[in-house]
Design a protein around this motif. Structure first.
Motif, PDB file in Angstrom:
ATOM      1  N   SER A 131       0.843  -1.204   0.000  1.00 46.74           N
ATOM      2  CA  SER A 131       0.000   0.000   0.000  1.00 46.74           C
ATOM      3  C   SER A 131       0.873   1.247   0.000  1.00 46.74           C
ATOM      4  O   SER A 131       2.097   1.168   0.221  1.00 46.74           O
ATOM      5  CB  SER A 131      -0.861   0.020   1.268  1.00 46.74           C
ATOM      6  OG  SER A 131      -0.005   0.163   2.400  1.00 46.74           O
ATOM      7  N   GLY A 132       0.211   2.377  -0.171  1.00 50.31           N
ATOM      8  CA  GLY A 132       0.917   3.657  -0.130  1.00 50.31           C
ATOM      9  C   GLY A 132       1.423   3.991   1.257  1.00 50.31           C
ATOM     10  O   GLY A 132       2.543   4.483   1.423  1.00 50.31           O
ATOM     11  N   TYR A 159      -1.767  14.360   2.664  1.00 52.59           N
ATOM     12  CA  TYR A 159      -2.209  13.064   3.188  1.00 52.59           C
ATOM     13  C   TYR A 159      -1.166  12.029   2.781  1.00 52.59           C
ATOM     14  O   TYR A 159      -0.788  11.944   1.611  1.00 52.59           O
ATOM     15  CB  TYR A 159      -3.592  12.658   2.638  1.00 52.59           C
ATOM     16  CG  TYR A 159      -4.006  11.305   3.170  1.00 52.59           C
ATOM     17  CD1 TYR A 159      -4.377  11.155   4.507  1.00 52.59           C
ATOM     18  CD2 TYR A 159      -3.962  10.155   2.371  1.00 52.59           C
ATOM     19  CE1 TYR A 159      -4.714   9.906   5.028  1.00 52.59           C
ATOM     20  CE2 TYR A 159      -4.297   8.908   2.885  1.00 52.59           C
ATOM     21  CZ  TYR A 159      -4.670   8.799   4.218  1.00 52.59           C
ATOM     22  OH  TYR A 159      -4.986   7.558   4.738  1.00 52.59           O
ATOM     23  N   HIS A 160      -0.694  11.252   3.766  1.00 54.98           N
ATOM     24  CA  HIS A 160       0.367  10.280   3.474  1.00 54.98           C
ATOM     25  C   HIS A 160      -0.004   8.849   3.856  1.00 54.98           C
ATOM     26  O   HIS A 160       0.840   7.968   3.718  1.00 54.98           O
ATOM     27  CB  HIS A 160       1.663  10.691   4.173  1.00 54.98           C
ATOM     28  CG  HIS A 160       2.252  11.969   3.642  1.00 54.98           C
ATOM     29  ND1 HIS A 160       2.787  12.064   2.374  1.00 54.98           N
ATOM     30  CD2 HIS A 160       2.362  13.205   4.196  1.00 54.98           C
ATOM     31  CE1 HIS A 160       3.224  13.310   2.174  1.00 54.98           C
ATOM     32  NE2 HIS A 160       2.972  14.026   3.252  1.00 54.98           N
ATOM     33  N   GLY A 161      -1.228   8.626   4.354  1.00 55.45           N
ATOM     34  CA  GLY A 161      -1.614   7.259   4.683  1.00 55.45           C
ATOM     35  C   GLY A 161      -2.027   7.129   6.131  1.00 55.45           C
ATOM     36  O   GLY A 161      -1.908   8.078   6.914  1.00 55.45           O
ATOM     37  N   THR A 237      -5.349  14.577  -2.045  1.00 55.52           N
ATOM     38  CA  THR A 237      -6.590  14.736  -1.278  1.00 55.52           C
ATOM     39  C   THR A 237      -6.657  16.110  -0.626  1.00 55.52           C
ATOM     40  O   THR A 237      -7.738  16.652  -0.411  1.00 55.52           O
ATOM     41  CB  THR A 237      -6.689  13.631  -0.201  1.00 55.52           C
ATOM     42  OG1 THR A 237      -6.313  12.395  -0.798  1.00 55.52           O
ATOM     43  CG2 THR A 237      -8.102  13.499   0.335  1.00 55.52           C
ATOM     44  N   ASP A 265       6.345  11.719  -2.271  1.00 57.08           N
ATOM     45  CA  ASP A 265       5.153  10.871  -2.185  1.00 57.08           C
ATOM     46  C   ASP A 265       4.415  10.993  -3.517  1.00 57.08           C
ATOM     47  O   ASP A 265       3.783  12.017  -3.807  1.00 57.08           O
ATOM     48  CB  ASP A 265       4.260  11.314  -1.017  1.00 57.08           C
ATOM     49  CG  ASP A 265       3.046  10.389  -0.856  1.00 57.08           C
ATOM     50  OD1 ASP A 265       2.695   9.685  -1.815  1.00 57.08           O
ATOM     51  OD2 ASP A 265       2.445  10.395   0.236  1.00 57.08           O
ATOM     52  N   VAL A 267       2.254   8.585  -4.500  1.00 56.76           N
ATOM     53  CA  VAL A 267       1.239   7.534  -4.415  1.00 56.76           C
ATOM     54  C   VAL A 267       0.024   7.884  -5.279  1.00 56.76           C
ATOM     55  O   VAL A 267      -0.476   7.045  -6.028  1.00 56.76           O
ATOM     56  CB  VAL A 267       0.837   7.288  -2.938  1.00 56.76           C
ATOM     57  CG1 VAL A 267      -0.398   6.394  -2.838  1.00 56.76           C
ATOM     58  CG2 VAL A 267       2.008   6.673  -2.171  1.00 56.76           C
TER      59      VAL A 267
HETATM   60  C1  LIG Z   1      -0.440  10.929  -1.513  1.00 57.38           C
HETATM   61  C2  LIG Z   1      -0.838   9.686  -0.786  1.00 57.38           C
HETATM   62  N1  LIG Z   1       0.063   9.050  -0.036  1.00 57.38           N
HETATM   63  C3  LIG Z   1      -0.235   7.922   0.626  1.00 57.38           C
HETATM   64  C4  LIG Z   1      -1.493   7.372   0.561  1.00 57.38           C
HETATM   65  C5  LIG Z   1      -1.814   6.109   1.300  1.00 57.38           C
HETATM   66  O1  LIG Z   1      -2.004   5.066   0.407  1.00 57.38           O
HETATM   67  P1  LIG Z   1      -2.814   3.756   0.865  1.00 57.38           P
HETATM   68  O2  LIG Z   1      -4.227   4.162   1.095  1.00 57.38           O
HETATM   69  O3  LIG Z   1      -2.601   2.801  -0.285  1.00 57.38           O
HETATM   70  O4  LIG Z   1      -2.160   3.272   2.112  1.00 57.38           O
HETATM   71  C6  LIG Z   1      -2.469   8.007  -0.212  1.00 57.38           C
HETATM   72  C7  LIG Z   1      -3.841   7.471  -0.299  1.00 57.38           C
HETATM   73  O5  LIG Z   1      -4.758   8.074  -0.762  1.00 57.38           O
HETATM   74  C8  LIG Z   1      -2.131   9.188  -0.901  1.00 57.38           C
HETATM   75  O6  LIG Z   1      -3.034   9.843  -1.649  1.00 57.38           O
END
Ligand SMILES: Cc1ncc(COP(=O)(O)O)c(C=O)c1O
Length: 464
Positions: A131-132, A159-161, A237, A265, A267
């Motif tokens: 996952s991210g 947003y980083h998770g 987000t 990041d 993701v």
């Molecule tokens: C920029 C960013 N980093 C990290 C994440 C976390 O990823 P995950 O939901 O796959 O854990 C997201 C999820 O939306 C994200 O938009």
């Protein structure tokens, strides 16, 4: 008033329709009885039951078809059910479903090679996660081990998770309940001219002041205590704010001067969303670590990871990296990544995203802003756009608060669905984030639906 589009996917015969409706009711019943949903007050939600999807569209069990302007959670970059990728998943499932991470596997090696080839020079290794958030977790750990320092800096609008380090790096209000003040994270303000924290009046002023602020934060937090800076190349987000020219280069320079690891990041913004493979390619910078997930498999099978600079990877040539996952480099996920990347390359999907942004979404969304007073700003690139909705253009008062729900945005979301559009709405914004494969005709269809739905936003406008 337009009605939600009827799908041609459901059988017109009422018997089949009734069967499908019953299946939908059962899906919802099981969901409400047993599924505990992310980020939700469980008793207050009524999820939409999705029966199927193809390309840019999804449909429910009642025959309503929606143009998916959300790409689900901004991850179905090649659209739904791409036949080539579905076939690759089936083929891998027939051949070999799983292999433990300590063994070598052909698809894992091939996926790592393809991803490293997309990355800047001097980044040849990939650590796979599921996952991210895990990608961010491990990138943070690598930066800390590489520098021998603990603290990480990240932006407030980010947003980083949802795992421990990732949620503490997150700037938005989802962090608050999990922030014990002990995660070793300090936050700063990134550039955002429309709501400038620096009272700037131009992109260049915003860039210069945001960089001066960032350097101040580094100096006052103590450069020798900071392992690195974690930055969404374009905050997703948090509002899809492309950085002004020079910001990423300036951040790279600050990292170089103070010996900090630059963690990009990617993701959400990576794998084609901005019309480039990586969002940072738009500004020609190279980070030290890249966190990816989402688009790498278009979400068909969960996969994330970290692309590692050779200098950081070399730290672990002769000592063990202290981290791992049972499913690191899962063959089914890696086979999906290989097929996704090759499909994107062969079909020019990244180029399509760029073209749709320049030729259709950019001009189309700006035209909507001219017609609808509630649209305060349009920003983005590729298939990564935000409409910033305001109650008053002069004061820029947001149509909805920073966190939580609001009647205005509930109306906007309902209006989108009523007109056949599945939107991504958050805070006071509509994010226009369709698949990178969307055609010009579909994008135009979506813009027309948005045009109709924005009437609901205009009703909440209180400005002149
Ligand atoms: C920029 C960013 N980093 C990290 C994440 C976390 O990823 P995950 O939901 O796959 O854990 C997201 C999820 O939306 C994200 O938009």
């Amino acid at each position: 008033m337009a009605t939600t589009q009827r799908s041609d996917v459901t059988n017109a015969a009422s018997g089949a329709g009734e069967e499908l409706a019953a299946a939908g009711a059962r899906t919802l019943e099981l969901d409400r009885a047993h599924v505990f949903h992310s980020w939700s007050a469980q008793a207050l939600i009524r999820p939409m039951a999705i029966a199927g999807a193809q390309g840019s569209y999804v449909w429910d069990y009642d025959g309503h078809r929606y143009l998916d302007f959300s790409s689900q959670l901004v991850n179905t970059n090649i659209g739904h059910q791409h036949p080539r990728v579905v076939a690759a998943i089936k083929e891998q499932a027939d051949r070999l479903c799983t292999v433990a991470p300590q063994h070598a596997n052909d698809k894992r090696g091939e996926a790592a090679r393809l991803i490293a080839e997309l990355a800047p020079e001097g980044m040849s290794k990939v650590f796979f996660t599921n996952s991210g958030a895990e990608a961010i977790e491990h990138a943070s750990r690598m930066a800390r081990l590489h520098t021998g320092r603990i603290k990480l800096l990240s932006a407030y609008r980010s947003y980083h998770g949802a795992t421990s380090t990732a949620i503490n790096l997150t700037g938005d209000s989802r962090r608050w309940p999990s922030d014990y003040g002990s995660a070793g994270v300090a936050h700063f303000f990134g550039p955002f001219l429309y709501r400038s924290p620096f009272h700037a009046t131009s992109e260049s002023e915003e860039c210069e002041r945001a960089l001066a602020h960032l350097e101040d934060v580094v100096v006052f937090e103590g450069p020798d205590t900071i392992a690195g800076i974690v930055l969404e190349t374009i905050p997703g987000t948090a509002g899809i704010m492309p950085p002004p020219a020079g910001y990423l280069a300036g951040l790279r320079d600050i990292c170089n001067r103070y010996g900090l690891v630059y963690i990009a990041d990617e993701v959400m913004a990576g794998f084609g969303r901005t019309g480039a493979w990586w969002a940072f390619d738009n500004w020609s910078v190279a980070p030290d670590l890249i966190a990816f997930a989402k688009g790498v498999t278009s979400g068909y099978v969960p996969l994330g990871g970290v692309v590692i600079s050779d200098a950081i990877a070399a730290d672990f040539d002769n000592r063990a990296y202290p981290g791992g996952l049972t499913y690191s480099g899962h063959p089914l996920a890696c086979a999906t990544a290989v097929a996704t990347i090759q499909t994107m390359q062969d079909e020019g999907i990244v180029e399509n995203a760029a073209r749709i942004g320049t030729d259709v979404l950019g001009p189309g969304l700006r035209a909507l802003a001219e017609r609808h007073p509630s649209v305060g700003e349009v920003r983005g690139l590729g298939v990564f756009w935000a409409l910033e909705l305001v109650a008053d253009r002069a004061t820029r008062e947001p149509l909805a608060p920073f966190s939580g729900t609001s009647p205005a945005m509930a109306d906007v979301t309902a209006a989108c669905k009523q007109h056949g559009l599945l939107p991504f709405t958050t805070a006071n914004r509509i994010h226009v984030v369709p698949p990178c494969t969307i055609s010009a005709a579909e994008a135009l269809e979506g813009l027309e639906m948005l045009d109709q739905a924005l009437v609901a936003a205009d009703r909440h406008y209180t400005g002149a």
